[in-house]
Design a protein around this motif. Sequence first.
Motif, PDB file in Angstrom:
ATOM      1  N   ALA A 124      23.523 -43.162  -8.804  1.00 14.54           N
ATOM      2  CA  ALA A 124      22.706 -43.804  -7.763  1.00 14.54           C
ATOM      3  C   ALA A 124      22.581 -45.299  -8.018  1.00 14.54           C
ATOM      4  CB  ALA A 124      21.322 -43.159  -7.711  1.00 14.54           C
ATOM      5  N   PRO A 158      29.546 -44.293   0.879  1.00 18.60           N
ATOM      6  CA  PRO A 158      29.107 -44.708  -0.454  1.00 18.60           C
ATOM      7  C   PRO A 158      28.638 -43.524  -1.302  1.00 18.60           C
ATOM      8  CG  PRO A 158      27.844 -45.816   1.292  1.00 18.60           C
ATOM      9  CD  PRO A 158      28.793 -44.906   1.969  1.00 18.60           C
ATOM     10  N   ASN A 160      26.532 -43.583  -3.518  1.00 24.56           N
ATOM     11  CA  ASN A 160      25.088 -43.620  -3.760  1.00 24.56           C
ATOM     12  C   ASN A 160      24.270 -43.293  -2.506  1.00 24.56           C
ATOM     13  OD1 ASN A 160      25.574 -45.931  -2.338  1.00 24.56           O
ATOM     14  ND2 ASN A 160      24.694 -47.336  -3.840  1.00 24.56           N
ATOM     15  N   ASN A 161      24.927 -42.780  -1.492  1.00 24.94           N
ATOM     16  CA  ASN A 161      24.220 -42.303  -0.310  1.00 24.94           C
ATOM     17  C   ASN A 161      23.312 -41.131  -0.698  1.00 24.94           C
ATOM     18  OD1 ASN A 161      24.360 -39.969   1.845  1.00 24.94           O
ATOM     19  ND2 ASN A 161      24.348 -41.889   2.974  1.00 24.94           N
ATOM     20  N   ALA A 162      22.093 -41.127  -0.160  1.00 29.57           N
ATOM     21  CA  ALA A 162      21.093 -40.140  -0.594  1.00 29.57           C
ATOM     22  C   ALA A 162      21.567 -38.700  -0.401  1.00 29.57           C
ATOM     23  CB  ALA A 162      19.781 -40.377   0.152  1.00 29.57           C
ATOM     24  N   GLU A 163      22.234 -38.425   0.709  1.00 33.03           N
ATOM     25  CA  GLU A 163      22.688 -37.051   0.939  1.00 33.03           C
ATOM     26  C   GLU A 163      23.815 -36.667  -0.002  1.00 33.03           C
ATOM     27  OE1 GLU A 163      23.069 -35.230   5.000  1.00 33.03           O
ATOM     28  OE2 GLU A 163      22.589 -37.297   5.543  1.00 33.03           O
ATOM     29  N   VAL A 164      24.692 -37.622  -0.256  1.00 29.13           N
ATOM     30  CA  VAL A 164      25.786 -37.369  -1.197  1.00 29.13           C
ATOM     31  C   VAL A 164      25.200 -37.045  -2.577  1.00 29.13           C
ATOM     32  CG1 VAL A 164      27.755 -38.412  -2.387  1.00 29.13           C
ATOM     33  CG2 VAL A 164      27.428 -38.820   0.062  1.00 29.13           C
ATOM     34  N   LEU A 165      24.211 -37.832  -2.983  1.00 34.38           N
ATOM     35  CA  LEU A 165      23.599 -37.609  -4.295  1.00 34.38           C
ATOM     36  C   LEU A 165      22.976 -36.222  -4.392  1.00 34.38           C
ATOM     37  CD1 LEU A 165      21.932 -41.087  -4.853  1.00 34.38           C
ATOM     38  CD2 LEU A 165      23.904 -40.169  -6.080  1.00 34.38           C
ATOM     39  N   ASN A 166      22.364 -35.786  -3.298  1.00 33.27           N
ATOM     40  CA  ASN A 166      21.759 -34.463  -3.279  1.00 33.27           C
ATOM     41  C   ASN A 166      22.791 -33.369  -3.507  1.00 33.27           C
ATOM     42  OD1 ASN A 166      19.093 -34.180  -3.165  1.00 33.27           O
ATOM     43  ND2 ASN A 166      18.943 -33.914  -0.954  1.00 33.27           N
ATOM     44  N   ILE A 167      23.914 -33.490  -2.815  1.00 38.15           N
ATOM     45  CA  ILE A 167      24.980 -32.501  -2.973  1.00 38.15           C
ATOM     46  C   ILE A 167      25.542 -32.540  -4.392  1.00 38.15           C
ATOM     47  CG2 ILE A 167      27.348 -31.963  -2.267  1.00 38.15           C
ATOM     48  CD1 ILE A 167      26.585 -32.553   0.525  1.00 38.15           C
ATOM     49  N   LEU A 168      25.703 -33.758  -4.910  1.00 37.67           N
ATOM     50  CA  LEU A 168      26.213 -33.871  -6.277  1.00 37.67           C
ATOM     51  C   LEU A 168      25.260 -33.218  -7.269  1.00 37.67           C
ATOM     52  CD1 LEU A 168      27.691 -37.487  -6.467  1.00 37.67           C
ATOM     53  CD2 LEU A 168      28.921 -35.326  -6.346  1.00 37.67           C
ATOM     54  N   ARG A 169      23.975 -33.467  -7.083  1.00 42.25           N
ATOM     55  CA  ARG A 169      22.983 -32.887  -7.987  1.00 42.25           C
ATOM     56  C   ARG A 169      23.087 -31.361  -7.968  1.00 42.25           C
ATOM     57  NH1 ARG A 169      18.699 -34.773  -5.991  1.00 42.25           N
ATOM     58  NH2 ARG A 169      18.084 -36.450  -7.392  1.00 42.25           N
TER      59      ARG A 169
END
Lengths: 183, 127
Positions: A124, A158, A160-169
């Motif tokens: 992030a 990106p 660091n997009n919030a939704e992308v980060l959620n999926i990665l998590r």
Amino acid sequence: MQDLSLHILDIVENSIDAGAKKIEIIIKENIKQNMLVLKIKDNGKGMDKNTVAKVLDPFYTTKKTRRVGLGLSMLAQAAKEAEGDFNIKSKKGKGTTVTAKFVYDHIDRKPIGNMAETIIVLIASKGMNVDFIYKHHKNSKSFVLDTKILKKELNGVPINNAEVLNILRENIIKELKRIEVLT
Amino acid sequence: MKKLKIGDLEKIREKVRRTANLRQGKARAKITVHMGTCGIAAGAREILSALLKEIEKKKLNDVIVTTSGCAGLCSREPMATVEITGRPPVKYVDLTTEKIKKVLNVHIIKGNIINDYALAIGSERTH
Ligand SMILES: Nc1ncnc2c1ncn2[C@@H]1O[C@H](COP(=O)(O)OP(=O)(O)OP(=O)(O)O)[C@@H](O)[C@H]1O
Ligand code: FES
Ligand SMILES: [Mg+2]
């Protein structure tokens, strides 16, 4: 530091401060050998021999904001408490590798902690400029996350997009369960 | 070794394309969480995680979250600096996850500085 995932975050911050563009985080849990190994490898500016010899001295820091540098000494201490081993290899202009070993079932060995959160926080905050590779082995199982590959897959969105980060998590947690780091 | 490959990224890619004006230079606000050793020991990672979750929840596409090293004020960690385009930065100290959520909602979304949590208003810089 409460757990190893926080130490790792801290050691990786050193790599970021050293201008690294590629940072590898490797965790090996080997129960048969009763050993846990952490390795953080960067391609930052590195250090010369004299500097490497000094970094475990808590009163050595190149920071301008205060006079003590604690990150490396604290991890070395954590390894020592668990009858492990600590090592820094560095080459000026090339990069640095920090390795910490622990006796796996030692009563004073800190827990691994929340690696998913450490990785997500790194992606992030620095994922746009730095590539992270996270490899986690447990016994014969393992997985790897490589932001360079993910960025390619994302094709312009990106990382660091919030939704992308959620999926990665979610995916990191799922993988850590698959290799039985998390239950 | 199994590589993390994420099918869902495909869906996200399309969705993000359609809905967001992304962050391509359009960031309105930047939050810098201080990630020095004592910041981390005092809970800086949890502060950043809480921020990310709140940003996701509120669907804020124009807020950037980043980190910086030691800020030289161990005793006031965790700390974060909020910069809104065109205004001086504000440093928040002794943060908790609840406080940072409030900072996001009151300062970043509504534009009101929370003086109770702020260190000093003025010319601080994040390095
Ligand atoms: N990956 C690295 N590449 C280059 N130099 C490094 C690296 N890691 C550490 N150093 C050098 O070693 C010094 C000591 O590191 P250490 O993490 O112990 O303390 P610090 O980063 O100075 O302060 P603190 O970690 O307490 O915030 C750093 O100031 C830096 O000069
Ligand atoms: S991390 Fe606390 S003063 Fe630098
Ligand atoms: Mg450090």
